[in-house]
Design a protein around this motif. Structure first.
Motif, PDB file in Angstrom:
ATOM      1  N   GLN A 161       0.797  -1.220   0.000  1.00  0.00           N
ATOM      2  CA  GLN A 161       0.000   0.000   0.000  1.00  0.00           C
ATOM      3  C   GLN A 161       0.838   1.281   0.000  1.00  0.00           C
ATOM      4  O   GLN A 161       0.358   2.344  -0.408  1.00  0.00           O
ATOM      5  CB  GLN A 161      -0.943  -0.001   1.204  1.00  0.00           C
ATOM      6  N   HIS A 162       2.090   1.194   0.451  1.00  0.00           N
ATOM      7  CA  HIS A 162       2.914   2.403   0.521  1.00  0.00           C
ATOM      8  C   HIS A 162       3.754   2.629  -0.730  1.00  0.00           C
ATOM      9  O   HIS A 162       4.329   3.709  -0.886  1.00  0.00           O
ATOM     10  CB  HIS A 162       3.877   2.306   1.713  1.00  0.00           C
ATOM     11  N   GLU A 163       3.853   1.638  -1.588  1.00  0.00           N
ATOM     12  CA  GLU A 163       4.935   1.623  -2.569  1.00  0.00           C
ATOM     13  C   GLU A 163       4.810   2.660  -3.678  1.00  0.00           C
ATOM     14  O   GLU A 163       5.793   3.304  -4.041  1.00  0.00           O
ATOM     15  CB  GLU A 163       5.089   0.224  -3.149  1.00  0.00           C
ATOM     16  N   LEU A 164       3.635   2.826  -4.261  1.00  0.00           N
ATOM     17  CA  LEU A 164       3.501   3.807  -5.337  1.00  0.00           C
ATOM     18  C   LEU A 164       3.756   5.232  -4.830  1.00  0.00           C
ATOM     19  O   LEU A 164       4.482   6.007  -5.459  1.00  0.00           O
ATOM     20  CB  LEU A 164       2.120   3.711  -5.980  1.00  0.00           C
ATOM     21  N   THR A 182      12.568   1.056 -10.703  1.00  0.00           N
ATOM     22  CA  THR A 182      12.552  -0.410 -10.693  1.00  0.00           C
ATOM     23  C   THR A 182      11.587  -0.933  -9.644  1.00  0.00           C
ATOM     24  O   THR A 182      10.847  -1.901  -9.881  1.00  0.00           O
ATOM     25  CB  THR A 182      13.968  -0.948 -10.423  1.00  0.00           C
ATOM     26  N   HIS A 183      11.592  -0.299  -8.470  1.00  0.00           N
ATOM     27  CA  HIS A 183      10.679  -0.732  -7.412  1.00  0.00           C
ATOM     28  C   HIS A 183       9.231  -0.471  -7.813  1.00  0.00           C
ATOM     29  O   HIS A 183       8.335  -1.253  -7.478  1.00  0.00           O
ATOM     30  CB  HIS A 183      11.006  -0.001  -6.111  1.00  0.00           C
ATOM     31  N   ARG A 184       9.012   0.594  -8.530  1.00  0.00           N
ATOM     32  CA  ARG A 184       7.658   0.899  -9.008  1.00  0.00           C
ATOM     33  C   ARG A 184       7.173  -0.196  -9.958  1.00  0.00           C
ATOM     34  O   ARG A 184       6.010  -0.620  -9.906  1.00  0.00           O
ATOM     35  CB  ARG A 184       7.664   2.261  -9.707  1.00  0.00           C
ATOM     36  N   MET A 185       8.070  -0.680 -10.820  1.00  0.00           N
ATOM     37  CA  MET A 185       7.713  -1.791 -11.708  1.00  0.00           C
ATOM     38  C   MET A 185       7.432  -3.052 -10.909  1.00  0.00           C
ATOM     39  O   MET A 185       6.525  -3.835 -11.245  1.00  0.00           O
ATOM     40  CB  MET A 185       8.841  -2.027 -12.716  1.00  0.00           C
TER      41      MET A 185
END
Length: 316
Positions: A161-164, A182-185
């Motif tokens: 839930q926090h990532e975007l 990269t983390h967003r992908m």
């Protein structure tokens, strides 16, 4: 070291001056004493409070000593079972680990140890991990070990839930942050089956907006390409995407390439690469792909000309 008595332990020597020794390491006497005690305790597998304290001293002077990390984990796992409050005991261990982590940003053993502790924990919390992750990434926004651990936490806790929002904040600070892209992908890969058309359209627009800000940014173009490939069945905006990429390459596709010096400058070689890759997937547009790869080879990215020629040969 003064907290516990180790007088009953005979330190095991660190062998030096061997016959075929090329370069003798000049250990200090304190180091040899500390490591000798640790080796002696490991040899008898002592799982005690004093052994735990000793591992902290060893990690302080040799944080990459993976054997001592494994030994500490065995001690912690044993002492946890003898504790009246397992949760508090493991939280205390995590508190200690936080301090070690802040002082050793490039040490990968720390993150493996954290994973092992969370697997032991009766009630692990992602919320508890977020502050140390933030501090570490604030210190070095491209720390591979920290990003890998964050990915592990997302999967372990099944919590994305926090990532975007988090990656958006980092990209706002540094649009070239490839780790954040990269983390967003990574987020979208884990939600590819449930993402709605509205969410995908918003993300596509988000990426194009970021490319508009800095057209010659390999991170955003690589993300754009990956996003397109991941959701090619759900995103029905091919003509719009091609038109968007074409807007960064002037009119070079319509110009002859026999005089490279006469070709105009373009805003983004990565846009041309994106188009070449896109067109190469369809036999009907492979001629356009060959033209785009040729332009990259002779004018817009000649340092990788061997790669572009290889891609052309694969199409022929």
């Amino acid at each position: 070291m003064e907290q516990y008595d180790y007088s009953d332990i005979k330190p095991l020597p660190i062998l030096t001056d061997q016959q075929d020794e090329l370069c003798r390491i000049m250990y200090t006497e304190d180091y040899k004493q500390l490591m000798g005690l640790a080796r002696a305790l490991i040899s008898v597998n002592e799982l005690s409070a004093r052994a735990l304290q000793l591992t902290a001293q060893v990690i302080d002077v040799a944080p990459a000593f993976y054997t001592i990390w494994n030994y500490r984990f065995n001690i912690t796992r044993h002492m946890m079972t003898e504790s009246d409050d397992t949760v508090s005991y493991l939280n205390k261990e995590l508190d200690w680990l936080d301090e070690v982590t802040l002082n050793n940003p490039k040490n990968y053993q720390i993150w493996s140890y954290r994973q092992s502790l969370l697997k032991l924990h009766p009630s692990p919390s992602f919320k508890r991990e977020l502050p140390i992750l933030k501090l570490m990434i604030d210190d070095d926004s491209k720390n591979y070990h920290v990003w890998s651990y964050r990915k592990w936490c997302c999967l372990f806790f099944n919590n994305f839930q926090h990532e975007l929002a988090y990656t958006s904040k980092l990209i706002e600070l540094d649009i070239y942050n490839n780790s954040a892209w990269t983390h967003r992908m990574f987020y979208w890969v884990n939600f590819k089956d449930v993402a709605s058309e509205v969410e995908l359209a918003d993300e596509l627009q988000y990426t194009m907006d970021k490319i508009q800000l800095v057209p010659q940014n390999i991170s955003s173009w690589t993300y754009f390409r990956g996003f397109q490939e991941l959701f090619h069945n759900k995103i029905q905006r091919e003509s719009e995407v091609v038109q968007f990429a074409t807007s960064f390459i002037a009119s070079v596709l319509s110009l002859p390439i026999d005089l490279p010096q006469d070709l105009p400058e373009i805003e983004s070689s990565y846009a041309l690469e994106f188009l070449a890759n896109h067109w190469s997937a369809d036999p009907r547009t492979q001629d356009s792909a060959v033209k785009a790869y040729s332009l990259l080879a002779i004018k817009y990215d000649p340092i990788r000309k061997n790669l572009w020629h290889h891609k052309i040969n694969k199409l022929n």
